[in-house]
Write a protein that holds these residues in place. Structure first.
Motif, PDB file in Angstrom:
ATOM      1  N   GLN A   1       1.901   1.816  -3.500  1.00 18.77           N
ATOM      2  CA  GLN A   1       0.768   2.296  -4.279  1.00 18.77           C
ATOM      3  C   GLN A   1       0.493   3.781  -4.004  1.00 18.77           C
ATOM      4  O   GLN A   1       0.153   4.541  -4.918  1.00 18.77           O
ATOM      5  CB  GLN A   1      -0.485   1.480  -3.932  1.00 18.77           C
ATOM      6  CG  GLN A   1      -0.467   0.051  -4.474  1.00 18.77           C
ATOM      7  CD  GLN A   1      -0.933  -0.002  -5.925  1.00 18.77           C
ATOM      8  OE1 GLN A   1      -0.851   0.976  -6.650  1.00 18.77           O
ATOM      9  NE2 GLN A   1      -1.422  -1.155  -6.348  1.00 18.77           N
ATOM     10  N   ALA A   2       0.635   4.191  -2.745  1.00 17.67           N
ATOM     11  CA  ALA A   2       0.315   5.585  -2.374  1.00 17.67           C
ATOM     12  C   ALA A   2       1.291   6.580  -2.993  1.00 17.67           C
ATOM     13  O   ALA A   2       0.940   7.752  -3.189  1.00 17.67           O
ATOM     14  CB  ALA A   2       0.321   5.724  -0.855  1.00 17.67           C
ATOM     15  N   ARG A   3       2.486   6.147  -3.314  1.00 17.62           N
ATOM     16  CA  ARG A   3       3.490   7.067  -3.863  1.00 17.62           C
ATOM     17  C   ARG A   3       3.300   7.318  -5.355  1.00 17.62           C
ATOM     18  O   ARG A   3       3.847   8.291  -5.892  1.00 17.62           O
ATOM     19  CB  ARG A   3       4.887   6.494  -3.622  1.00 17.62           C
ATOM     20  CG  ARG A   3       5.309   6.476  -2.159  1.00 17.62           C
ATOM     21  CD  ARG A   3       6.561   5.639  -1.972  1.00 17.62           C
ATOM     22  NE  ARG A   3       7.628   6.060  -2.869  1.00 17.62           N
ATOM     23  CZ  ARG A   3       8.679   5.317  -3.182  1.00 17.62           C
ATOM     24  NH1 ARG A   3       8.771   4.084  -2.680  1.00 17.62           N
ATOM     25  NH2 ARG A   3       9.613   5.771  -3.993  1.00 17.62           N
TER      26      ARG A   3
ATOM     27  N   GLU B   1       0.541   8.064  -7.417  1.00 23.04           N
ATOM     28  CA  GLU B   1      -0.276   9.164  -7.909  1.00 23.04           C
ATOM     29  C   GLU B   1       0.413  10.525  -7.749  1.00 23.04           C
ATOM     30  O   GLU B   1       0.430  11.325  -8.694  1.00 23.04           O
ATOM     31  CB  GLU B   1      -1.635   9.162  -7.213  1.00 23.04           C
ATOM     32  CG  GLU B   1      -2.542   8.013  -7.626  1.00 23.04           C
ATOM     33  CD  GLU B   1      -2.840   8.024  -9.115  1.00 23.04           C
ATOM     34  OE1 GLU B   1      -2.969   9.143  -9.694  1.00 23.04           O
ATOM     35  OE2 GLU B   1      -2.935   6.946  -9.715  1.00 23.04           O
TER      36      GLU B   1
ATOM     37  N   ARG C   1       0.822  -1.202   0.000  1.00 24.11           N
ATOM     38  CA  ARG C   1       0.000   0.000   0.000  1.00 24.11           C
ATOM     39  C   ARG C   1       0.871   1.272   0.000  1.00 24.11           C
ATOM     40  O   ARG C   1       0.508   2.282  -0.610  1.00 24.11           O
ATOM     41  CB  ARG C   1      -0.948   0.001   1.201  1.00 24.11           C
ATOM     42  CG  ARG C   1      -2.024  -1.060   1.105  1.00 24.11           C
ATOM     43  CD  ARG C   1      -3.105  -0.888   2.147  1.00 24.11           C
ATOM     44  NE  ARG C   1      -4.141  -1.902   2.012  1.00 24.11           N
ATOM     45  CZ  ARG C   1      -5.149  -1.837   1.143  1.00 24.11           C
ATOM     46  NH1 ARG C   1      -5.244  -0.796   0.324  1.00 24.11           N
ATOM     47  NH2 ARG C   1      -6.045  -2.800   1.083  1.00 24.11           N
ATOM     48  N   HIS C   2       1.998   1.200   0.688  1.00 24.13           N
ATOM     49  CA  HIS C   2       2.893   2.359   0.717  1.00 24.13           C
ATOM     50  C   HIS C   2       3.421   2.648  -0.684  1.00 24.13           C
ATOM     51  O   HIS C   2       3.501   3.811  -1.121  1.00 24.13           O
ATOM     52  CB  HIS C   2       4.054   2.101   1.678  1.00 24.13           C
ATOM     53  CG  HIS C   2       5.022   3.245   1.766  1.00 24.13           C
ATOM     54  ND1 HIS C   2       6.192   3.286   1.047  1.00 24.13           N
ATOM     55  CD2 HIS C   2       4.979   4.400   2.485  1.00 24.13           C
ATOM     56  CE1 HIS C   2       6.840   4.414   1.310  1.00 24.13           C
ATOM     57  NE2 HIS C   2       6.124   5.100   2.184  1.00 24.13           N
TER      58      HIS C   2
END
Length: 501
Positions: free
Chosen positions: A251-253, A255, A248-249
């Motif tokens: 994935q968050a970077r 965008e 998830r970390h």
């Protein structure tokens, strides 16, 4: 015809005084700079490398970057506005220069009226001088019936610039026009460096997005592996949650990084004079950009090239000329005039008659009392000159500081990139080793995937360090005054030559 010797003596005296006064003109010296300019920059390399600072971007060897910068120098709005200001300033130079030349006016007018009795002496001279031609009757005594008057004339006027006041005014405007040209150079410098910086940032963001996508895939494999081991009873729920956290970390970077790339592309388009929506992606890169060898540039060369230093020098010279104009206002002003007039008066019931007038004269205007306005104006311009001299010294110091800092920063980021390059290589070797152990069955998949994820993080550090290294190379060329082409500047530092308005 009877001569008038007293009149001719007055004209001769005025001409003689004008000629004698021509030996003296107002002179204003530009204050010299007290800044001690070093022989070389302390942080500059002793490579002897000489570079074409006007086209420094060619040294990066990236045709896309070169094309973008050349397009920006042609189409950028700031450059085009600055060029328009230059055209405006040059037009004002012509306006100021015209004051040194004679003015010739032609006039044509007509009127209708009558005269009763004798006109008092001086009525003709009391007519409004704003009229193109005095609409006067052909004679000033006696009664005249209603009639029409038509007249035409030619007048010439010239101010003899004995003490250089008009020349000072022209020089003031000329220096301002040269200062406007320096603003064009400054705009070109900024556009070239901004496009290069945005292009480097965009390429870096592209590479980081690719590394992040690969990292997301590795995190997905780690999460799937952790879930599989949990189902087999070989891992705890904490192991699964840790693997999901990393996924998830990553994935968050993604965008924000995509948004950063988007903003760089839009800014690039605007800098090139395009609509922001037009540039959606960069062309494929042939290879990673490499910074060129650093040029060795002398401080004196930087001060002669930097548009801000050159512009400050132009302002100083312009103000010195303006002070000369203010001082010339204390002195006499001499004029020469010539008027030729003619016309015809046509009474309603009588034959018409022609009339004519020719006048040649000289004049002088000497200020006697103006309530201290002239002295106050001189004092104000002198104070402004002193302030601009300090601003010029400040521009010199700022330029020297910019270059020294840019050399030091660029060298520091080159060293950082070398270290992180080595770190990334070691991380990749560890990852390859762990992968080999897993393939041979001598280790589990998790250490191999974790080593691969760590290697990707070190690659991201290397890309960011490479970005900083390239950006500070651009900053160095910007500090050196690179990015524009034009005529060489006169020696402006460490001291300015005296100016004689």
């Amino acid at each position: 015809m009877k001569s008038h010797p007293m009149r001719w003596r007055g004209v001769a005296a005025a001409v003689a005084s004008t000629w004698l006064a021509g030996c003296t003109t107002v002179t204003v010296d530009v204050p010299p700079s007290d800044v001690a300019v070093p022989d070389r920059f302390a942080a500059a390399p002793l490579s002897g490398e000489r570079a074409d600072l006007a086209r420094w971007w060619d040294r990066f060897g990236d045709p896309v970057l070169t094309g973008y910068i050349e397009e920006g120098l042609r189409q950028n709005a700031d450059v085009r506005v600055a060029l328009a200001r230059v055209r405006e300033a040059r037009a004002y130079v012509d306006v100021a220069g015209s004051a040194n030349l004679p003015t010739i006016d032609a006039s044509l007018a007509g009127s209708r009226g009558k005269q009763d009795g004798t006109l008092p002496t001086g009525v003709g001279s009391a007519l409004p001088t704003s009229l193109p031609l005095p609409i006067a009757l052909p004679q000033t005594t006696g009664d005249l019936p209603w009639g029409n008057t038509r007249g035409h004339g030619l007048t010439l006027a010239w101010e003899a610039d004995v003490f250089g006041g008009l020349r000072s005014q022209t020089e003031m405007v000329r220096q301002l026009a040269l200062g406007a040209q320096e603003q064009v150079h400054g705009a070109q410098l900024m556009v070239a460096s901004d496009i290069a910086s945005r292009y480097i940032e965009a390429r870096s963001a592209e590479r980081r997005v690719l590394l992040l996508d690969e990292g997301v895939r590795v995190a997905e494999r780690l999460m799937a592996y952790a879930k599989g081991r949990f189902k087999a009873g070989q891992a705890t729920s904490s192991d699964v949650e840790r693997a999901e956290l990393e996924w998830r970390h990553a994935q968050a970077r993604r965008e924000p990084l995509q948004a950063l790339l988007h903003s760089h592309l839009k800014r690039l388009a605007v800098l090139m004079g395009r609509p922001p929506q037009e540039l959606k992606a960069l062309p494929p890169a042939v290879a990673e950009m490499q910074p060129p060898p650093l040029p060795e540039v002398l401080p004196s060369e930087v001060l002669e090239r930097r548009p801000d230093v050159r512009g400050a020098a132009r302002k100083l010279r312009s103000q010195a000329a303006k002070l000369g104009t203010a001082k010339a206002a204390q002195l006499p002003r001499f004029y020469l005039g010539l008027a030729v007039m003619g016309g015809r008066f046509s009474p309603d019931d009588e034959p018409g008659s022609n009339f004519g007038l020719q006048r040649l004269g000289v004049g002088m205007r000497l200020p006697i009392f103006h309530g201290g306005r002239i002295r106050a104006n001189i004092a104000a311009n002198q104070a402004n000159l002193d302030g601009l001299a300090v601003e010029y010294e400040k521009a010199i110091l700022t330029a020297l500081e910019d270059v020294e800092n840019a050399y030091v920063a660029q060298r520091a980021f080159v060293a950082q990139h070398q270290h992180l390059q080595r770190v990334a290589e070691l991380a990749r070797r560890v990852s390859d080793h762990q992968q080999t152990l897993f393939v041979k069955g001598q280790a589990l998949l998790q250490p191999a995937l974790e080593a691969q994820a760590k290697a990707l993080e070190r690659d991201d550090d290397r890309v960011r360090a490479d970005n900083d290294r390239l950006l500070y190379t651009v900053t160095l060329y910007k500090a050196l005054g690179g990015g524009w082409q034009g005529e060489p500047a006169p020696a402006l530092a460490p001291a300015l030559a005296s100016a004689k308005p």
